[in-house]
Design a protein around this motif. Structure first.
Motif, PDB file in Angstrom:
ATOM      1  N   LYS A  47      53.377  30.495 -13.773  1.00 10.02           N
ATOM      2  CA  LYS A  47      53.488  29.750 -12.515  1.00 10.02           C
ATOM      3  C   LYS A  47      54.511  28.619 -12.624  1.00 10.02           C
ATOM      4  CE  LYS A  47      49.025  30.165 -10.220  1.00 10.02           C
ATOM      5  NZ  LYS A  47      47.877  29.370  -9.741  1.00 10.02           N
ATOM      6  N   ASN A  48      55.173  28.548 -13.778  1.00 13.16           N
ATOM      7  CA  ASN A  48      56.114  27.461 -14.068  1.00 13.16           C
ATOM      8  C   ASN A  48      55.417  26.098 -14.064  1.00 13.16           C
ATOM      9  OD1 ASN A  48      58.646  26.623 -14.860  1.00 13.16           O
ATOM     10  ND2 ASN A  48      59.356  26.240 -12.767  1.00 13.16           N
ATOM     11  N   LEU A  49      54.156  26.095 -14.517  1.00  6.77           N
ATOM     12  CA  LEU A  49      53.368  24.859 -14.582  1.00  6.77           C
ATOM     13  C   LEU A  49      53.065  24.450 -16.025  1.00  6.77           C
ATOM     14  CD1 LEU A  49      50.836  25.473 -11.646  1.00  6.77           C
ATOM     15  CD2 LEU A  49      52.830  23.947 -11.655  1.00  6.77           C
ATOM     16  N   ALA A  50      53.712  25.103 -16.977  1.00  8.60           N
ATOM     17  CA  ALA A  50      53.561  24.730 -18.392  1.00  8.60           C
ATOM     18  C   ALA A  50      54.815  25.147 -19.138  1.00  8.60           C
ATOM     19  CB  ALA A  50      52.325  25.395 -18.992  1.00  8.60           C
ATOM     20  N   TYR A  51      55.136  24.420 -20.198  1.00 11.15           N
ATOM     21  CA  TYR A  51      56.339  24.722 -20.978  1.00 11.15           C
ATOM     22  C   TYR A  51      56.129  24.355 -22.438  1.00 11.15           C
ATOM     23  CZ  TYR A  51      57.260  19.660 -20.566  1.00 11.15           C
ATOM     24  OH  TYR A  51      57.174  18.295 -20.616  1.00 11.15           O
TER      25      TYR A  51
ATOM     26  N   ASN B  14      62.963  22.095 -18.528  1.00 10.03           N
ATOM     27  CA  ASN B  14      63.569  23.024 -17.559  1.00 10.03           C
ATOM     28  C   ASN B  14      63.854  24.400 -18.141  1.00 10.03           C
ATOM     29  OD1 ASN B  14      63.534  21.140 -15.433  1.00 10.03           O
ATOM     30  ND2 ASN B  14      65.409  20.186 -16.217  1.00 10.03           N
ATOM     31  N   GLN B  15      63.230  24.734 -19.264  1.00  8.61           N
ATOM     32  CA  GLN B  15      63.368  26.089 -19.793  1.00  8.61           C
ATOM     33  C   GLN B  15      62.825  27.088 -18.776  1.00  8.61           C
ATOM     34  OE1 GLN B  15      62.680  24.886 -24.497  1.00  8.61           O
ATOM     35  NE2 GLN B  15      60.960  25.459 -23.243  1.00  8.61           N
ATOM     36  N   THR B  16      63.348  28.296 -18.805  1.00 10.20           N
ATOM     37  CA  THR B  16      62.877  29.326 -17.867  1.00 10.20           C
ATOM     38  C   THR B  16      61.487  29.804 -18.260  1.00 10.20           C
ATOM     39  OG1 THR B  16      63.781  31.162 -19.158  1.00 10.20           O
ATOM     40  CG2 THR B  16      65.257  30.094 -17.551  1.00 10.20           C
ATOM     41  N   ILE B  17      60.825  30.453 -17.314  1.00 12.68           N
ATOM     42  CA  ILE B  17      59.495  31.013 -17.583  1.00 12.68           C
ATOM     43  C   ILE B  17      59.575  31.993 -18.746  1.00 12.68           C
ATOM     44  CG2 ILE B  17      57.700  32.528 -16.638  1.00 12.68           C
ATOM     45  CD1 ILE B  17      58.274  31.257 -13.879  1.00 12.68           C
ATOM     46  N   GLU B  18      60.596  32.825 -18.766  1.00 11.06           N
ATOM     47  CA  GLU B  18      60.754  33.824 -19.819  1.00 11.06           C
ATOM     48  C   GLU B  18      60.920  33.144 -21.189  1.00 11.06           C
ATOM     49  OE1 GLU B  18      62.344  33.821 -16.925  1.00 11.06           O
ATOM     50  OE2 GLU B  18      61.306  35.546 -16.034  1.00 11.06           O
ATOM     51  N   GLU B  19      61.723  32.093 -21.215  1.00  9.81           N
ATOM     52  CA  GLU B  19      61.915  31.369 -22.482  1.00  9.81           C
ATOM     53  C   GLU B  19      60.598  30.770 -22.976  1.00  9.81           C
ATOM     54  OE1 GLU B  19      66.484  29.663 -22.385  1.00  9.81           O
ATOM     55  OE2 GLU B  19      65.009  28.733 -21.044  1.00  9.81           O
ATOM     56  N   ASN B  20      59.840  30.194 -22.060  1.00 14.96           N
ATOM     57  CA  ASN B  20      58.562  29.576 -22.445  1.00 14.96           C
ATOM     58  C   ASN B  20      57.552  30.618 -22.921  1.00 14.96           C
ATOM     59  OD1 ASN B  20      58.919  26.731 -22.064  1.00 14.96           O
ATOM     60  ND2 ASN B  20      59.060  27.122 -19.861  1.00 14.96           N
ATOM     61  N   LEU B  21      57.542  31.792 -22.309  1.00 13.95           N
ATOM     62  CA  LEU B  21      56.629  32.859 -22.744  1.00 13.95           C
ATOM     63  C   LEU B  21      56.976  33.309 -24.162  1.00 13.95           C
ATOM     64  CD1 LEU B  21      56.342  35.009 -19.491  1.00 13.95           C
ATOM     65  CD2 LEU B  21      54.511  33.688 -20.571  1.00 13.95           C
ATOM     66  N   ILE B  22      58.278  33.433 -24.438  1.00 13.23           N
ATOM     67  CA  ILE B  22      58.714  33.837 -25.779  1.00 13.23           C
ATOM     68  C   ILE B  22      58.356  32.759 -26.806  1.00 13.23           C
ATOM     69  CG2 ILE B  22      60.747  34.289 -27.219  1.00 13.23           C
ATOM     70  CD1 ILE B  22      62.034  35.557 -24.686  1.00 13.23           C
ATOM     71  N   LEU B  23      58.628  31.504 -26.459  1.00 13.06           N
ATOM     72  CA  LEU B  23      58.347  30.389 -27.387  1.00 13.06           C
ATOM     73  C   LEU B  23      56.846  30.233 -27.641  1.00 13.06           C
ATOM     74  CD1 LEU B  23      60.924  27.786 -26.022  1.00 13.06           C
ATOM     75  CD2 LEU B  23      60.995  28.928 -28.257  1.00 13.06           C
ATOM     76  N   PHE B  24      56.038  30.418 -26.602  1.00 14.82           N
ATOM     77  CA  PHE B  24      54.589  30.288 -26.777  1.00 14.82           C
ATOM     78  C   PHE B  24      54.062  31.412 -27.660  1.00 14.82           C
ATOM     79  CE2 PHE B  24      50.144  30.215 -24.799  1.00 14.82           C
ATOM     80  CZ  PHE B  24      49.759  29.102 -25.536  1.00 14.82           C
TER      81      PHE B  24
END
Length: 553
Positions: free
Chosen positions: A119-123, A150-160
């Protein structure tokens, strides 16, 4: 039968009023609360207050209260604390419906974290811990955005996913909520939701290396378990904003309501587990269950009863006002309970030998005294009067002292339940310390109708015929200032006389009655038989509380 118009109904506290209103308005059909301790130490009397509220609310309104272990920080937790906590709750008389562990929900909590990212509510933030603190700002200054915000959702999913798989080292990355770095409420300035810890968990072992923080896991656990009223102390008042934000944005079906009440602040005590652990680590006390500690285990070991602690919780009540409770109130609660339920007898803590010179060597008189003046079911105690007896050192003075109402050389005093005696001589040892007091006894008027001269007071005693050696642990307040929790250097205010050990005597006849382990030693206080230290040669008694308030401010 007519109702007594003078008998008032007990007043409801503000939380009970809220619960009653919620039921009336059908905001909920069944009440469900939870008691959520973290297994990182022993429970203290502040937790007893929480138990009294959570279990009490559920019982009063025909609901349920579950026990949930908030086990999200394996660095400080272990299974030993879990066993102790369960034992403490049972001892206090509370019953849970089910036992939960937050760790049982780690997979679901992780999935909710993914929802916030999508939801772009966490990074995933890779700022250091110190930089995160700097970026957060202060009460006077707003925070500023992390460069990773401001990382993208995709970047945050990969990093998490990399965090979860152990790619990052501890402290090098965390998951943060994306809320508002300029919020007037610091808790809402992108709080951390997950951190990395390479520690074996006592429940999940090595399955996880990322762990949710309390603010993220607690509200989700409440929702998943069906909690209706999440009750916590006032320091979590601001956290309620985050509590509600998380539940709204993960689209939880159940939305518990959080309500706050004032935590317990107790004079001359510390109720911070972090600070209590310092006392243990520095060996200022013998452990978490040291009888001077305000832990449930410590109070139990000292001789406090579940009834007295429950009564204390009832008396202090539940409000939103922060204030300190007098330690005297807790001590009065145990006195009131023990006064009804403990046998009386005499003990000598600081022995001084006394010889009654005008009594024959073989004189022995049995005196029978009820163990309790109002409870005949406790039975009768037999004491023996003989030529050689022991009194307390504080009950004799070589010289007359103004206001001193005990035995003085050349004056009279009454032995409790027996004769009037007069001190006529003293004998001292090589160190010039009084070793023996020589007395004569005067028969009382019940025996020969002679007029008895006035006596100076009444003292307790034990005959040589009845003595059994005992060690007395005289416990007192561990701090010598009222508010040690407010002191940064709280260790400088330790009461060095919080434990004094004395060797003396008890009446051996009390050992025949196996039904009691708590006694009122007349004029001395209430004492608890330390069953862990019983041996054939000596018994150990813990002083629970004095008979009267003795602490000097």
């Amino acid at each position: 039968m007519k109702k007594n118009p003078l008998k008032k109904k007990p007043r409801l506290n503000f939380i009970q009023k809220i619960v009653l209103q919620d039921l009336k308005n059908k905001k909920c059909n069944n009440i469900q609360t939870r008691f959520p301790p973290e297994p990182n130490g022993f429970l203290h009397i502040g937790h007893a207050k929480s138990m009294h509220l959570n279990f009490g609310i559920a019982k009063k309104y025909n609901g349920i209260c579950n026990l949930r272990f908030d086990d999200t920080n394996p660095k400080k937790e272990n299974s030993q604390y879990i066993d102790i906590i369960k034992s403490n709750i049972k001892w206090l008389g509370f019953k849970w419906k089910k036992i939960y562990f937050t760790s049982q929900k780690f997979e679901k909590i992780y999935q909710y974290a993914l929802i916030l990212i999508k939801k772009n509510l966490a990074y995933v933030d890779q700022l250091s811990k110190d930089d995160i603190k700097k970026y957060r700002g202060t009460l006077q200054q707003p925070g500023k955005n992390s460069p990773f915000r401001n990382q993208t959702i995709e970047e945050n999913l990969i990093l998490f996913e990399k965090m979860k798989s152990g790619h990052f080292s501890e402290g090098s990355a965390c998951l943060r909520a994306k809320i508002d770095m300029k919020s007037p409420f610091i808790i809402m300035r992108d709080p951390v939701l997950y951190r990395i810890m390479f520690v074996k968990h006592h429940q999940t072992k090595k399955k996880w290396c990322i762990y949710p923080l309390y603010d993220f896991s607690h509200c989700i656990s409440d929702a998943l378990e069906g909690v209706t009223h999440s009750l916590c102390t006032l320091e979590f008042q601001e956290n309620r904003k985050l509590y509600n934000w998380i539940l709204e944005n993960i689209e939880s079906i159940n939305k518990p309501m959080q309500y706050e009440y004032s935590r317990l602040n107790l004079e001359y005590s510390i109720l911070s587990k972090r600070k209590l652990s310092v006392l243990v680590q520095k060996k200022i006390v013998s452990g978490w269950d040291d009888p001077r500690m305000p832990t449930i285990s410590g109070l139990k070991k000292r001789g406090f009863t579940p009834n007295s602690i429950q009564d204390f919780c009832r008396r202090i009540g539940f409000t939103k006002k922060e204030h300190y409770i007098e330690l005297d109130l807790l001590e009065n609660c145990i006195r009131n309970d023990l006064n009804k339920n403990t046998p009386r007898t005499m003990a000598i803590i600081n022995p001084l030998k006394l010889i009654i010179s005008n009594m024959s060597e073989d004189y022995k008189e049995n005196i029978f005294i009820p163990y309790h003046p109002k409870e005949s079911s406790m039975g009768i105690n037999r004491i023996t009067l003989s030529k050689e007896i022991y009194i307390d050192q504080s009950d004799f003075s070589e010289n007359s002292i103004p206001g001193y109402k005990r035995l003085v050389l050349g004056k009279t005093v009454k032995l409790r339940y027996s004769f009037v005696i007069k001190a006529i001589e003293i004998k001292k040892d090589k160190n010039k310390k009084i070793d023996t007091v020589i007395c004569i006894y005067k028969k009382n008027k019940l025996q020969n109708k002679e007029k008895v001269e006035k006596f100076n007071g009444i003292i307790h005693w034990i005959s040589k015929e009845d003595i059994f050696p005992a060690k007395f642990f005289l416990y007192d307040r561990i701090f010598n200032v009222k508010f040690p929790e407010l002191k940064k250097d709280f260790l400088n205010y330790i009461n060095n006389k919080s434990l004094i050990i004395k060797n003396g005597f008890i009446n051996k006849n009390i050992l025949k009655n196996k039904n009691f382990n708590t006694y009122q030693f007349e004029r001395e206080g209430y004492f608890f038989l330390n069953e862990n230290k019983i041996n054939s040669k000596k018994l150990i008694f813990n002083r629970i509380v004095s008979l009267k308030k003795k602490w000097k401010k």
